[in-house]
Design an enzyme around this catalytic site. Structure first.
Site, PDB file in Angstrom:
ATOM      1  N   ASP A   1      -5.992   9.276  10.369  1.00 50.75           N
ATOM      2  CA  ASP A   1      -4.656   8.796  10.696  1.00 50.75           C
ATOM      3  C   ASP A   1      -4.134   9.349  12.014  1.00 50.75           C
ATOM      4  OD1 ASP A   1      -3.766   7.041   8.540  1.00 50.75           O
ATOM      5  OD2 ASP A   1      -4.140   8.792   7.280  1.00 50.75           O
TER       6      ASP A   1
ATOM      7  N   GLU B   1       0.863  -1.176   0.000  1.00 53.60           N
ATOM      8  CA  GLU B   1       0.000   0.000   0.000  1.00 53.60           C
ATOM      9  C   GLU B   1       0.898   1.225   0.000  1.00 53.60           C
ATOM     10  OE1 GLU B   1      -3.634  -1.790   2.757  1.00 53.60           O
ATOM     11  OE2 GLU B   1      -2.637   0.071   3.331  1.00 53.60           O
TER      12      GLU B   1
END
Lengths: 275, 406
Positions: free
Chosen positions: A61, A50
């Site tokens: 995040d 990824e």
């Protein structure tokens, strides 16, 4: 059509072990170093890669990945350069699946249609766009599918029986199970609970299920991997990059080595699982 | 972008998916989707529930002190020598701004939904204070996310929130202003989905927030309409309000959107001018994008990275805008203009001297636009401005801008 992602998960099934899915941020801490890091991931034991697309406001995040994005943006990273990184990677590797992960706005500004075409040409296999839910499938997910790019959806502990069919509807490649309610890099999940959740999801789909959020060590990768088709590690790798930088925040000779060493260790974790 | 066709009514939005034209929607992480759908379900029941509406009205009257007066600003009108100027005085509300209107509505929703913890983001601190206030009144623990820069420049409000029992979390990411506080609040919400209600302060974010915040704030425009008819026997010629996220403005504007003869002006923070990056005029100088759960006009670079923006007013320091405003701009129903820091500062001082009212820096932007427009209008024309906040919190900022050491 069999995608690189489908082929890889089929091979892993054959091997009888979960895959290691590694996340790093494009352009972190600079374009050249990040490319070197990414190029070395398959040899270090990553089964899928990824690649984060840096964004100024990464709402899902935690601090590690926020900082990685900030380092990349400070170094002048853009979405166009991220696609270029993937093109460069594909020159030497035609097998390892690449999934781009990030947020919608940079894609929207790049132009959805142009982005999908350019991503396909660069050799991107899948997309995880955190803030585009199934309700907006016609904007990005369906055009990506038409172009032969898998659109990978996140399922979370809040994805109940009512919601799951909607999440699965247009998902392809694999399903990414977010093991905690929270942001990336948070506390480690309970492997028992995760296995039960994955089993529940698997009653509704034949897609492979990869589990992420909070996995940091080989042991955790092994524990989580027992109940899943793949284990995603991101914040730990990104932190390894951060720890390898010099005082000015620049890459050192240690930067790629540090990441690859950690990936090798994590790979030994998923490879210890035998089914 | 081509201009959308003029709709039959400007008051029917959003559609079921939360869109105002191409704007709005719900662009959030999957963890939050079930919560947002649940909130929508509860709000749709509540808004048609007479008991819920009566509870809101009762609190508006006895706790906030509504209706707020519609005040003829005779001194300012005389000074400017043109149109008659009225203020909708939401600065007289309990907690000192319009923010309480929204907070009361949302805390009642949180209660109905069985949530036990409140989180909020704040820029100037006005929403944080209002959120902490209602959390105290209803016995909820409350965590307020506030950019570090804003914590420093709005210290009186930080202390007020603490007195009210809220926990303040200074956010150091980015430039430490409202956008960063909102990111952090979203991260908290995604982590604490089970028990937490996110009390958003402006008419932005994922659907249904833009709609429900607008509905709770529309009490401003509804009262204003009635009061205007009573005072002058007719509707005003012009409405003016400042827009940061846009909740006070949409609250005033919405009940008038279908009154074609009422001209409507939203005033953005022009900061140090639109040529550089030091402003927050997302409608005048931004372009459509997706942030914080909705598609709307945003200040951003060519790569889709969000810019920080700048305004002397912490409450306007946001690179986005509520999606309904983006649509109202696109359809041409509302005109949006920028006002510079320096113009707002002058207007701030003018109001102190002509009316004996110290306004917040946010409505001082709207006031500066009126200073430009009123003299060009005739004496029988009427302007209404939303005086949405009082200026006590800003005396230190203004002092420092004027070179006075307090």
């Amino acid at each position: 059509m069999t995608s690189r992602i489908d082929a890889r998960f089929a091979a892993l099934k054959e091997e009888g072990r979960p895959g290691l899915v590694t996340f790093v941020m494009a352009g972190d801490p600079d374009e050249k170093t990040a490319l070197e890091v990414i190029k070395g991931l398959p040899a270090a034991g990553a089964d899928l890669i990824e690649v984060g697309m840096p964004f100024s406001d990464p709402m899902a995040d935690g601090p590690s990945i926020q900082l990685a994005g900030q380092r990349a943006l400070k170094g002048g990273m853009t979405l166009a350069k991220t696609l270029n990184t993937i093109s460069e990677f594909r020159k030497d590797d035609l097998d390892t699946p690449i999934v781009l992960m990030g947020y919608y706005n940079p894609i929207y500004i790049y132009g959805n249609e142009k982005f999908i075409a350019d991503a396909k040409a660069a050799g991107v296999d899948g997309l995880i766009i955190v803030d585009v839910p199934p309700e907006a499938d016609d904007e990005l997910c369906l055009p990506a599918m038409d172009a032969g790019i898998n659109f990978i959806r996140l399922a979370t502990p809040t994805t109940d029986g009512n919601r799951l069919p909607r999440v699965l509807e247009n998902t392809s490649g694999f399903l990414y199970y977010v093991s905690i309610t929270g942001i990336t890099g948070a506390a480690a999940p309970d492997p028992g609970k995760v296995a039960a959740s994955v089993a529940r999801i698997k009653e509704s789909t034949d897609l492979p299920v990869a589990v992420g959020f909070g996995v940091k060590t080989a042991q955790q990768a092994a524990d989580i991997g027992k109940g899943a088709d793949g284990v995603v590690v991101g914040s730990a790798l990104v932190s390894a990059i951060a720890d390898s930088l010099d005082r000015d925040g620049n890459a050192t000779a240690e930067t790629p080595k540090a990441v690859h060493a950690l990936v090798s260790d994590l790979a030994s974790g998923v490879r210890s699982v035998k089914r | 972008m081509s201009k959308p066709i003029e709709p039959n009514s400007y008051k029917t939005g959003p559609d079921e998916a939360g869109h105002f034209g191409i704007f709005g929607g719900r662009y959030v992480a999957e963890t939050l989707m079930p919560l947002i759908l649940d909130l929508e379900k509860h709000y749709n029941i509540a808004k048609d529930d007479a008991e819920f509406q009566a509870e809101v009205e009762n609190l508006n009257k006895h706790y906030t002190g509504r209706p707020s007066p519609l005040y003829f600003a005779e001194g300012l009108t005389r000074h400017l020598g043109g149109a008659k100027i009225y203020f909708k005085r939401d600065e007289l509300n309990h907690t000192g701004s319009h923010k309480i209107n929204n907070c009361l509505g949302q805390i009642l929703l949180a209660k109905r939904m069985g949530k036990t913890r409140i989180i909020a983001e704040t820029g100037a601190g006005q929403h944080g204070v209002a959120a902490a206030t209602v959390a105290a009144k209803f016995g909820f623990p409350c965590v307020v996310y506030m950019g570090k820069t804003d914590v420093e420049r709005q210290s009186p409000n930080v202390f007020r929130m603490k007195l009210l029992g809220a926990e303040i979390v200074p956010v150091t990411a980015g430039a430490g202003t409202l956008k960063d506080a909102m990111n952090e609040a979203l991260r908290d919400w995604v982590t604490n989905v089970e028990d937490t209600y996110y009390l958003i302060g402006t008419a932005a974010g994922p659907h249904p927030y833009p709609e429900l915040v607008r509905d709770f704030q529309s009490v401003i425009g509804k009262e204003c309409r009635e009061q205007m008819l009573e005072a002058e026997g007719r509707l005003p010629d012009m409405l003016v309000a400042s827009v940061g996220g846009g909740s006070n403005a949409i609250g005033l504007f919405h009940p008038f959107l279908d009154d074609k003869d009422v001209q409507i002006v939203g005033v953005e923070a022009g900061g140090k001018g639109l040529k550089g990056d030091e402003h927050c005029a997302s409608l005048s100088a931004g372009k459509p994008g997706v942030l914080h759960g909705n598609r709307t006009f945003l200040l951003q670079d060519d790569d889709g990275q969000i810019l920080e923006g700048h305004s002397i007013s912490a409450g306007l320091d946001y690179p986005g805008i509520g999606p309904e405003h983006s649509w109202l701009k696109d359809t041409g129903r509302v005109e949006y203009v920028p006002i510079m820091d320096t113009e707002a500062l002058e207007a701030f001082q003018l109001l102190c001297k002509t009316e004996g009212i110290i306004p917040a820096l946010e409505p001082s932007h709207a006031l500066a636009e009126i200073v430009k427009r009123a003299p060009k209008m005739s004496k029988d024309q009427i302007i209404v401005m939303n005086l949405c906040g009082r200026g006590d919190k800003d005396v230190f900022t203004v002092g420092s801008a004027l070179g006075v050491d307090l």
